[in-house]
Design an enzyme around this catalytic site. Structure first.
Site, mmCIF file in Angstrom:
data_model
loop_
_atom_site.group_PDB
_atom_site.id
_atom_site.type_symbol
_atom_site.label_atom_id
_atom_site.label_comp_id
_atom_site.label_asym_id
_atom_site.label_seq_id
_atom_site.Cartn_x
_atom_site.Cartn_y
_atom_site.Cartn_z
ATOM 1 N N LYS A 275 71.267 -14.994 -13.107
ATOM 2 C CA LYS A 275 70.030 -14.225 -12.897
ATOM 3 C C LYS A 275 69.283 -14.122 -14.217
ATOM 4 O O LYS A 275 69.884 -14.139 -15.285
ATOM 5 C CB LYS A 275 70.360 -12.830 -12.365
ATOM 6 C CG LYS A 275 71.081 -12.906 -11.024
ATOM 7 C CD LYS A 275 70.907 -11.676 -10.218
ATOM 8 C CE LYS A 275 71.605 -11.877 -8.864
ATOM 9 N NZ LYS A 275 71.205 -10.927 -7.895
ATOM 10 N N PRO B 146 70.809 -6.613 -11.865
ATOM 11 C CA PRO B 146 72.164 -6.312 -12.308
ATOM 12 C C PRO B 146 72.187 -5.130 -13.278
ATOM 13 O O PRO B 146 71.356 -5.024 -14.173
ATOM 14 C CB PRO B 146 72.612 -7.593 -13.025
ATOM 15 C CG PRO B 146 71.732 -8.665 -12.483
ATOM 16 C CD PRO B 146 70.423 -7.987 -12.227
#
Length: 114
Positions: A34, A2
Site C-alpha cells: 500500500k 494501515p
C-alpha cells in the site's frame, strides 16, 4: 488505511522515536503493498508492561488495515518481530501482535469513509 500501534516497556528518548516510526511506516507499506502516504504508525514506549510474569523487554502491536489478508499475517508477524528486536531489543517470543481487517465503511478519513 494501515495503522500500526506499537506499545513497549522499553524506554525511548522522545527524539529517538521518529527514526523507528519512519522505519515502521515503510515496513508496513512494503509488506501490505500500500502507498506509504496512507500509513500511520504510533509508538508508546516506556509503559508499564509485564509479559509471562516478567518485566523484561516486551511489546504489543496492533496492525489494522482495510483488506488485510489473513494469509499474509504470518509473514507480517515475522517482519514485525524482527523490527521489534532490531529497534527495541525485544525477542520475538515476547511480542504479541493483533491483526484486524477493517471494513471500508468503518474507517473514516477526510470527513468520509473509504
Amino acid at each position: 488505511m494501515p495503522l500500526l500501534k506499537i506499545h513497549t516497556n522499553v524506554e525511548r528518548e522522545p527524539g529517538d522515536s521518529q527514526p523507528s516510526l519512519l522505519r515502521a511506516s515503510r515496513l508496513v507499506a512494503d509488506k501490505l503493498g500500500k502507498p506509504e502516504r496512507y500509513v500511520m504508525a504510533t509508538l508508546q514506549a516506556g509503559i508499564p508492561m509485564v509479559f509471562a510474569g516478567s518485566e523484561a523487554p516486551a511489546g504489543y502491536l496492533e496492525l489494522k488495515s482495510i483488506g488485510l489478508p489473513a494469509d499474509r499475517t504470518a509473514d507480517l508477524s515475522a517482519a514485525l518481530c524482527d523490527f521489534m528486536h532490531e529497534e527495541f531489543g525485544v525477542r520475538a517470543e515476547r511480542v504479541y501482535i493483533e491483526f484486524a481487517d477493517a471494513a471500508p465503511a468503518m474507517w473514516g478519513w477526510k470527513g468520509g469513509t473509504f
